[in-house]
Design an enzyme around this catalytic site. Structure first.
Site, PDB file in Angstrom:
ATOM      1  N   SER A 258       0.825  -1.205   0.000  1.00  0.00           N
ATOM      2  CA  SER A 258       0.000   0.000   0.000  1.00  0.00           C
ATOM      3  C   SER A 258       0.862   1.260   0.000  1.00  0.00           C
ATOM      4  O   SER A 258       1.589   1.511  -0.969  1.00  0.00           O
ATOM      5  CB  SER A 258      -0.961  -0.042   1.191  1.00  0.00           C
ATOM      6  OG  SER A 258      -1.972   0.925   1.077  1.00  0.00           O
TER       7      SER A 258
ATOM      8  N   ASP B 212     -10.190  -3.946  -4.478  1.00  0.00           N
ATOM      9  CA  ASP B 212      -9.333  -2.911  -3.907  1.00  0.00           C
ATOM     10  C   ASP B 212      -9.574  -1.593  -4.635  1.00  0.00           C
ATOM     11  O   ASP B 212      -9.483  -1.540  -5.866  1.00  0.00           O
ATOM     12  CB  ASP B 212      -7.867  -3.331  -4.073  1.00  0.00           C
ATOM     13  CG  ASP B 212      -6.875  -2.331  -3.517  1.00  0.00           C
ATOM     14  OD1 ASP B 212      -7.289  -1.307  -2.948  1.00  0.00           O
ATOM     15  OD2 ASP B 212      -5.660  -2.582  -3.649  1.00  0.00           O
TER      16      ASP B 212
ATOM     17  N   HIS C 179      -7.945  -5.092  -0.636  1.00  0.00           N
ATOM     18  CA  HIS C 179      -6.744  -4.391  -0.192  1.00  0.00           C
ATOM     19  C   HIS C 179      -6.387  -4.860   1.217  1.00  0.00           C
ATOM     20  O   HIS C 179      -7.257  -5.104   2.047  1.00  0.00           O
ATOM     21  CB  HIS C 179      -7.019  -2.884  -0.173  1.00  0.00           C
ATOM     22  CG  HIS C 179      -5.802  -2.042   0.051  1.00  0.00           C
ATOM     23  ND1 HIS C 179      -4.997  -1.631  -0.971  1.00  0.00           N
ATOM     24  CD2 HIS C 179      -5.252  -1.540   1.184  1.00  0.00           C
ATOM     25  CE1 HIS C 179      -4.000  -0.906  -0.483  1.00  0.00           C
ATOM     26  NE2 HIS C 179      -4.137  -0.844   0.828  1.00  0.00           N
TER      27      HIS C 179
END
Length: 351
Positions: free
Chosen positions: A198, A293, A323
């Site tokens: 991320s 995501d 995610h």
């Protein structure tokens, strides 16, 4: 849902509140499927049923509103303890310090049994605001054990106390430190990768670009796990998965405001690597994306842009996962398989 299943769901929620996912996933598969509900299908993908069950239980738990960075950090620490599973045993785990852009940073070195000569410098996710060495300890342990690699996790400075580009400069300095101290770390300087999940994937992409731009030693591999790579543009996946899939649109905007309070820096590749004028000459990339995501589309676009620029790219897409799935190690099925696949690719690239 029938009354018996409803009572069972309430009891499992109580167990989760007591920081124990084990009772939930110890239930028979057929029962877990019924508790999860009808399959969720969006944009041609079907959500993994084990993840769907987790999301259903999560929806019944008390939530947290991101009021302050301190509250958000505490919440992430508690959540990651819940989903991390049992930590993997390694030969050695050592806390140390590495060089940052302005002083020393905390770091943690994971050494598996019979390690190879490769090193994975890891940058944790958390929107550049939350996350630390402990929130990603289980993931680093798993990757070190399964890939047979040393892993160096770096505790870069967080926003809003240290806004952009502080985290990026810390990450670059820490990677350079690892290359300089390769012999001390027991690794080959030519087999050092940079990566993260991320926001950490964002920082890893920036490091890869900046080593080329500043003529510094380059990573053997950049590992970008569902990365945020564009803080300016907006793509369809942001709307498709704006709510209910761990990372929300509200989260994305909150993190962005904390990391880049001055909007003028957002188009700069130091925070939006997708917007770089040129991507030629960058190190090989391993990029993973997730079907559920909100950052999915920008990750795919970056993989395509790197390929078009002649960069060697391995793109792993996990269509049924959300995610943040690499942190969900207590959950069986597709999540565990994704971690194993990632470790296999790291082992092949860095041995």
């Amino acid at each position: 849902m029938n009354p018996r299943l409803d009572a069972l769901l309430r009891s499992t929620v109580s167990a989760v509140q007591a920081n124990a996912l084990t009772p939930l996933y110890a239930l028979p598969t057929a029962v877990r499927r019924r508790l999860a509900g009808a399959p969720i299908q969006i944009d041609g993908n079907t959500l993994d049923p084990e993840i769907q069950l987790l999301l259903r239980v999560e929806s019944l738990l008390p939530g947290t509103t991101k009021t302050t960075a301190a509250a958000a950090r505490a919440h992430m620490r508690s959540v990651t303890k819940l989903v991390a599973g049992h930590p993997r045993e390694l030969q050695r785990v050592t806390d140390l310090t590495v060089r940052g852009a302005d002083g020393q940073l905390g770091a943690r070195l994971y050494v598996p049994r019979d390690p190879g000569r490769g090193l994975f410098v890891f940058l944790h996710g958390g929107g550049w605001v939350v996350g630390d060495l402990d929130t990603h300890d289980a993931l680093c342990r798993a990757l070190a054990a399964d890939a047979g690699l040393r892993v160096l996790s770096v505790d870069y400075r967080l926003a809003p106390e240290a806004p952009a580009p502080t985290a990026a400069e810390d990450a670059l300095a820490a990677f350079s430190w690892a290359v300089e101290h390769a012999e001390d770390l027991g690794v080959d300087p030519a087999l050092i990768a940079i990566g993260g999940d991320s926001a950490g994937g964002n920082l890893a992409a920036v490091v890869a670009q900046q080593t080329v731009a500043r003529d510094l030693p380059r990573p053997a591999l950049q590992v970008l796990l569902y990365p945020a790579v564009d803080l300016v543009g907006r793509r369809p996946s942001r709307d498709l998965f704006a709510d209910n899939f761990l990372l929300t649109e509200e989260d994305i905007l909150w993190y962005r405001e904390h990391y880049t309070p001055d909007p003028a820096i957002r188009p700069d590749p130091i925070v939006s690597p997708l917007l770089a004028d040129s991507l030629t000459g960058l190190p090989p990339a391993l990029i993973t994306t997730a079907g559920f995501d909100p950052l999915r589309d920008e990750g795919i676009e970056y993989a395509e842009a790197l390929t078009a620029a002649g960069v060697e790219v391995t793109h792993l897409n996990h269509p049924g996962l959300p995610h943040g799935h690499y942190n969900l190690q207590a959950i069986p099925g597709a999540t565990a398989e994704a971690i194993t696949t990632l470790a296999e690719h790291l082992k092949a690239a860095l041995h």
